[in-house]
Design an enzyme around this catalytic site. Structure first.
Site, mmCIF file in Angstrom:
data_model
loop_
_atom_site.group_PDB
_atom_site.id
_atom_site.type_symbol
_atom_site.label_atom_id
_atom_site.label_comp_id
_atom_site.label_asym_id
_atom_site.label_seq_id
_atom_site.Cartn_x
_atom_site.Cartn_y
_atom_site.Cartn_z
ATOM 1 N N LYS A 67 0.892 -1.174 0.000
ATOM 2 C CA LYS A 67 0.000 0.000 0.000
ATOM 3 C C LYS A 67 0.922 1.213 0.000
ATOM 4 O O LYS A 67 1.605 1.481 0.980
ATOM 5 C CB LYS A 67 -0.837 -0.039 1.262
ATOM 6 N N GLU B 33 8.577 0.472 11.659
ATOM 7 C CA GLU B 33 9.647 1.466 11.519
ATOM 8 C C GLU B 33 8.981 2.816 11.683
ATOM 9 O O GLU B 33 8.300 3.287 10.775
ATOM 10 C CB GLU B 33 10.299 1.367 10.135
ATOM 11 N N CYS C 142 12.841 10.015 8.691
ATOM 12 C CA CYS C 142 12.625 9.426 10.026
ATOM 13 C C CYS C 142 13.874 9.571 10.880
ATOM 14 O O CYS C 142 13.800 9.807 12.080
ATOM 15 C CB CYS C 142 12.247 7.964 9.886
ATOM 16 N N GLU D 67 8.498 14.863 17.009
ATOM 17 C CA GLU D 67 8.964 14.912 15.629
ATOM 18 C C GLU D 67 8.258 16.061 14.905
ATOM 19 O O GLU D 67 7.038 16.087 14.835
ATOM 20 C CB GLU D 67 8.606 13.575 14.981
#
Ligand code: NAD
Length: 482
Positions: free
Chosen positions: A172, A246, A280, A379
């Site tokens: 996806k 992750e 990331c 973040e």
């Protein structure tokens, strides 16, 4: 307008509802994808099950799966420029960064292609007359949910490992960046039995749960944010299936006074501006020794101010943010940070002539932020570096470990004792000493401590995500005892 079809059971299909895909550099719609329906997701899982259990797929030898992946790597290299432009237009990243992503994707297919016939089990000594074998089998149907920031790399790294080990794969792609995953689907479509590789598109909040809660899938590799990772893990729990997660990070670069300052300045800057901070493993916190802080930060400010920002195809230092949602979120945070007096450079949206619908902002440094402030904890996913200061090794380590994340850390020191000691105490899945990123390192296990994830991708170790272990005990008898 190019409508990107999904690949389901060997057929190119569209869904009922369409979603626009924009070029972040220009704001223009460059393609449309389908929002897959539940029935289409169910059909993909059904087709994957049939394909996975077919004699056709079972008879593919491990080295044949590997050869196909290596052929794909060659094909990607032959079309590297075309695919780099696709990635550059889809994500907005500078062309040379897109080129590096395309090469990394080729390396993943090559690496796991080469590994396909080297995934071996074991035998265990028990007693005479008993052979005990540990066999590694594919897990079955593996679902791969990909984020928008490194679409081709993240598709390649888990899909290559899953096909190498003989699984049926459903990918996806992220709604904002489906183009290079579609290019992979186009190449694989007629080279694998139908149903072994399928590509689903659509909005994560709609399509994601259809896939992750499906009772007939066997593994989920999810790369994305922590909240979505939690939802994915909950869905997987209902069916007791394993996940590889992750997730995000707030990674520190710890700079000691005895570092090679030139190298550290360049490393710290590159770690946060790459892909406009939408990485990331971005080095989002500078943790700097007090005695050199003022001179280091003022040199860093100069470097940030010299950076050139513009459309991906102009291949400057930094491109735009991905979309309006990111732009609105980050410019809002920066306005508040400015009002609080933390912004020492940057902090403003940027208007680039001829690209006024692109989502550009200045590379930004924040100073004076408390280590518990959300600006130092959460973040941001933009080109925003938060500076924190330490005066002892212990304080540096405590600051580095003070967030919920633990993906990557950089340590900059020329003292071997300091560098190794800090590396041993930092809670992060990867620690870089006197560098940051080690050129991507597809061979190096990658994954998070704490909320940065579960499991590891990259390297040989990731092949284990896509296999399950069977132990077979075989009794045999000498001739006189049969
Ligand atoms: P996201 O969590 O919003 O989306 C990731 C993917 O999940 C997309 O394909 C999205 O469509 C899908 N999704 C959304 N809701 C879902 C649901 N309920 N169920 C299943 N799937 C769903 O993340 P993003 O904004 O695309 O990516 C940015 C995040 O990804 C950041 O937090 C970043 O740190 C993280 N990331 C981590 C790594 C890593 O390897 N650790 C790499 C890249 C990005």
């Amino acid at each position: 307008m190019k409508k990107i079809p999904m690949l389901i059971n060997g057929e190119w299909v569209h869904g009922a509802a369409l979603v626009d895909v924009r070029n972040p550099s220009t704001g223009e719609v460059i393609a449309q994808i389908s929002n897959a329906s539940k029935a289409q997701v169910d059909e993909a899982v059904r087709a994957a099950r049939v394909a996975f259990e077919s004699d056709d797929w079972r008879q593919w030898k491990a080295y044949e799966r590997g050869q196909l992946l290596i052929e794909l790597a060659h094909y990607i290299r032959m079309h590297a420029e075309e695919w780099s432009l696709l990635e550059c237009r889809d994500v907005g990243k500078p062309l040379s960064q897109a080129r590096a992503d395309i090469e990394a994707a080729a390396r993943y297919f090559e690496f796991y292609g080469g590994a396909a016939d080297k995934v071996m089990g074991d035998t265990i000594p028990i007693e005479d007359g008993l052979l005990n074998a540990v066999v590694l089998e594919p897990v079955g149907i593996t679902v791969h949910i990909v984020p928008w920031n490194y679409p081709i790399q993240i598709t390649a790294r888990s899909v290559a490992a899953a096909i190498a080990t003989g699984n049926a794969v459903i990918v996806k792609s992220a709604e904002d960046t489906p183009l290079t995953t579609h290019a992979i689907a186009e190449w694989l479509a007629d080279k694998l039995p139908k149903g072994i590789f399928q590509h689903i598109t659509g909005l994560g909040r709609d399509v994601g749960p259809y896939l992750t809660s499906h009772p007939d899938i066997n593994h989920i590799t999810f790369t994305g944010s922590v909240p979505t990772g939690i939802a994915v893990m909950k869905a997987a729990a209902e069916n007791i299936i394993p996940v590889t997660l992750e997730l995000g990070g707030k990674s520190p670069n710890i700079v000691f006074a005895d570092a090679n300052i030139e190298q550290a300045l360049e490393g710290v800057m590159r770690a946060i501006i790459q892909n406009a901070g939408q990485t990331c493993s971005a080095g989002a916190r500078l943790i700097i020794e007090e005695t050199v802080k003022d001179s280091f930060v003022s040199q860093l400010v100069e470097k940030f101010q010299a950076l050139q920002v513009g459309p991906g195809e102009a291949d400057l230092d930094m491109g735009p943010l991905l979309n309006e949602r990111q732009f609105t979120k980050i410019t809002g945070l920066l306005q508040q940070a400015k009002a609080d007096g933390y912004v020492i450079t940057g902090g403003e949206p940027l208007l680039i002539e001829g690209y006024d619908k692109g989502y550009y902002i200045q590379p930004t440094i924040l100073d004076g932020v408390d280590s518990k402030d959300p600006l130092a904890q959460e973040e941001i996913f933009g080109p925003v570096l938060t500076v924190l200061t330490f005066s002892s090794v212990e304080e540096a380590i405590a600051l580095a470990n003070s967030t919920d994340y633990g993906l990557v850390a950089g340590v900059w020191s020329q003292n071997i004792d300091t560098a190794h000691f800090v590396a041993s105490r930092v809670q992060a899945g990867q620690v870089f000493i006197n560098n940051y990123g080690a050129a991507g390192g597809i061979q190096m296990p990658f994954g998070g401590y704490k909320k940065s994830g579960i499991g590891r991708e990259k390297g040989f170790v990731a092949l284990r995500n896509y296999t399950q272990m069977k132990n077979i005990a075989i009794r045999y008898a000498p001739p006189n005892q049969r």
